[in-house]
Design a protein around this motif. Structure first.
Motif, PDB file in Angstrom:
ATOM      1  N   ALA A   1      77.241  39.117 -13.619  1.00 44.43           N
ATOM      2  CA  ALA A   1      76.306  40.130 -13.596  1.00 44.43           C
ATOM      3  C   ALA A   1      76.837  41.253 -12.534  1.00 44.43           C
ATOM      4  O   ALA A   1      77.671  40.680 -11.653  1.00 44.43           O
ATOM      5  N   LEU A   2      76.482  42.375 -12.511  1.00 43.70           N
ATOM      6  CA  LEU A   2      76.810  43.463 -11.380  1.00 43.70           C
ATOM      7  C   LEU A   2      75.489  44.382 -11.500  1.00 43.70           C
ATOM      8  O   LEU A   2      74.858  44.819 -12.112  1.00 43.70           O
ATOM      9  N   GLN A   3      75.273  44.569 -10.123  1.00 43.14           N
ATOM     10  CA  GLN A   3      74.407  45.809  -9.585  1.00 43.14           C
ATOM     11  C   GLN A   3      74.740  46.485  -8.579  1.00 43.14           C
ATOM     12  O   GLN A   3      75.406  46.075  -7.796  1.00 43.14           O
ATOM     13  N   THR A   4      74.257  47.812  -8.576  1.00 41.00           N
ATOM     14  CA  THR A   4      74.399  48.726  -7.359  1.00 41.00           C
ATOM     15  C   THR A   4      73.075  49.173  -6.854  1.00 41.00           C
ATOM     16  O   THR A   4      72.076  49.367  -7.539  1.00 41.00           O
ATOM     17  N   ARG A   5      72.970  49.191  -5.593  1.00 41.02           N
ATOM     18  CA  ARG A   5      71.617  49.395  -4.841  1.00 41.02           C
ATOM     19  C   ARG A   5      71.804  50.561  -3.833  1.00 41.02           C
ATOM     20  O   ARG A   5      72.908  50.723  -3.127  1.00 41.02           O
ATOM     21  N   TYR A   6      70.959  51.565  -3.812  1.00 41.36           N
ATOM     22  CA  TYR A   6      71.046  52.855  -3.101  1.00 41.36           C
ATOM     23  C   TYR A   6      69.636  52.665  -2.034  1.00 41.36           C
ATOM     24  O   TYR A   6      68.582  52.590  -2.729  1.00 41.36           O
ATOM     25  N   GLN A   7      69.892  53.017  -0.857  1.00 41.67           N
ATOM     26  CA  GLN A   7      68.650  53.125  -0.003  1.00 41.67           C
ATOM     27  C   GLN A   7      68.412  54.423   0.706  1.00 41.67           C
ATOM     28  O   GLN A   7      69.737  54.765   1.562  1.00 41.67           O
ATOM     29  N   PHE A   8      67.647  55.232   0.845  1.00 39.74           N
ATOM     30  CA  PHE A   8      67.649  56.718   1.325  1.00 39.74           C
ATOM     31  C   PHE A   8      66.182  57.007   1.528  1.00 39.74           C
ATOM     32  O   PHE A   8      65.218  56.501   1.119  1.00 39.74           O
TER      33      PHE A   8
END
Length: 402
Positions: free
Chosen positions: A395-402
């Protein structure tokens, strides 16, 4: 409705057919962080990812921040093909074609060779099966101290392929006289690939409460849910994995469904969670192929979880409170999951986990993974899985916070 999932379904079907002529359906672990910890999530999932497991976690004090949290994309796949199912069908087809050619050439020696070879291939193929589980999704959680909310999309699929070898074929081949062979015809033995897919688009809302100064949160996720079923049946000598995704083997329906959840924090670092997903039961009948059909079922799923969080170290466990059986032909599952996370540095997290099927129908799964943060804006999570049999996954995921 939800036409954006068509490419994903066809892609996943192709992948499944390539490894085991399998199919899909079920509730997949879509969050790579949770999956690396054995699938625990009901009390331990964070911000946007929590909408896939327990919407009440959005309002948990540690999750309420001023940043928008974007999870895009999150993908996972696991499979088990200990019998090398497609290779078994290929060997049957090669022996069957060789027998036909030998009969056409009136070559008694080769007829006997291919007859014996085809019997062996069919006996080896009998009862072989393969399983696949896959998911893709995205979510965005929007900051609010009063009513935290999120929008999410996911498609999860699971399924199986089965070889059905008939005694009639073995008896006919065993009795075949090389000096007086009958006209060739298709085998009555067959291969079946059944699959179900669920695609969801929904909104999660959560609300914080307090009972005797003890934090409590509740959440709800109304969603539009599309079900797809795949049913492919072919004789053992004509089984082609490229045909599985054809529209003539597929049916679908769209419904409304609902998830709810709650959390309670009796201590600052201790959280109990309870989730109820897919509260409205739905069933989709597949197309009848060669007189064979099946029902793909989406039933309520109840899970209880607990998490202990000491900032640098987090331990968690989830247990399913009921069985899940999307297909009658597939064994039911009911999982107990446990795992933990160590924040080795401010930018690196290490994770381990274990998943056990209480029904003992599926392999025990051991998981490992990590999370890497780059500044306060971007992070990536990776997970790997291996089963007590030959199950593998990632599994793979990318996460962004802004």
């Amino acid at each position: 409705m939800m036409k954006t999932n068509q490419g994903w379904l066809l892609f996943t079907t192709a992948c499944l057919s390539g490894i085991s002529a399998s199919a899909f359906a079920g509730q997949a672990n879509i969050d790579a962080r949770a999956l690396a910890m054995g699938g625990v999530a009901v009390a331990s999932s964070q911000q946007a990812a929590s909408v896939f497991y327990n919407p009440a976690l959005l309002a948990k004090p540690s999750s309420r921040k001023d940043d928008i949290d974007l999870l895009l994309p999150s993908v996972m796949a696991t499979f088990s093909d200990r019998d090398d199912l497609q290779s078994g069908f290929d060997q049957v087809q090669q022996s069957y074609d060789g027998l036909n050619q030998a009969i056409n050439n009136a070559d008694e020696a080769q007829i006997d060779v291919y007859r014996q070879q085809l019997i062996t291939n069919l006996e080896q193929l009998a009862g072989d099966s393969g399983y696949v589980n896959a998911a893709i999704g995205a979510a965005v959680a929007m900051p609010s101290w009063r009513i935290p909310a999120a929008v999410f999309y996911q498609t999860y699929v699971e399924g199986m392929g089965i070889a059905d070898v008939t005694q009639r074929d073995l008896d006919v081949l065993a009795a075949l006289d090389p000096s007086n062979p009958p006209d060739t015809r298709s085998l009555t033995s067959s291969g079946t690939a059944v699959a179900g897919a669920v695609s969801e688009l929904g909104v999660a809302l959560s609300y914080p409460l307090s009972i005797v100064n003890m934090p409590v949160t509740v959440g709800v996720s109304p969603k539009i849910q599309r079900l797809d079923s795949f049913n492919y049946v072919a004789s053992a000598n004509n089984f082609e994995n490229d045909d599985i995704s054809d529209d003539k083997y597929r049916s679908n329906a769209t419904h409304f469904n609902l998830d709810v959840g709650m959390t309670i924090m009796p201590l600052h670092n201790l959280t109990f969670g309870l989730s109820a997903r897919d509260l409205i039961s739905h069933s989709l009948d597949s197309l009848a192929i060669d007189g064979q059909s099946f029902s793909f079922n989406v039933e309520p799923k109840y899970t209880l979880g607990v998490a202990w969080d000491w900032q640098r170290l987090m331990l968690s466990s989830d247990i399913d409170l009921n069985k899940d059986k999307p297909f009658e032909a597939m064994p039911a599952s009911q999982y107990w999951r446990m795992g933990g996370e160590l924040k080795a540095t401010d930018w690196l997290s290490l994770r381990l986990g274990y998943r056990y099927d209480i029904e003992t129908s599926h392999d025990d799964i051991y998981t490992i993974g990590s999370g890497v943060s780059i500044g306060d804006v971007f992070s990536i999570d990776l997970a790997g899985m291996i089963g007590s049999g030959d199950s593998l996954g990632a599994a793979l995921q990318t996460r962004y916070q802004f």
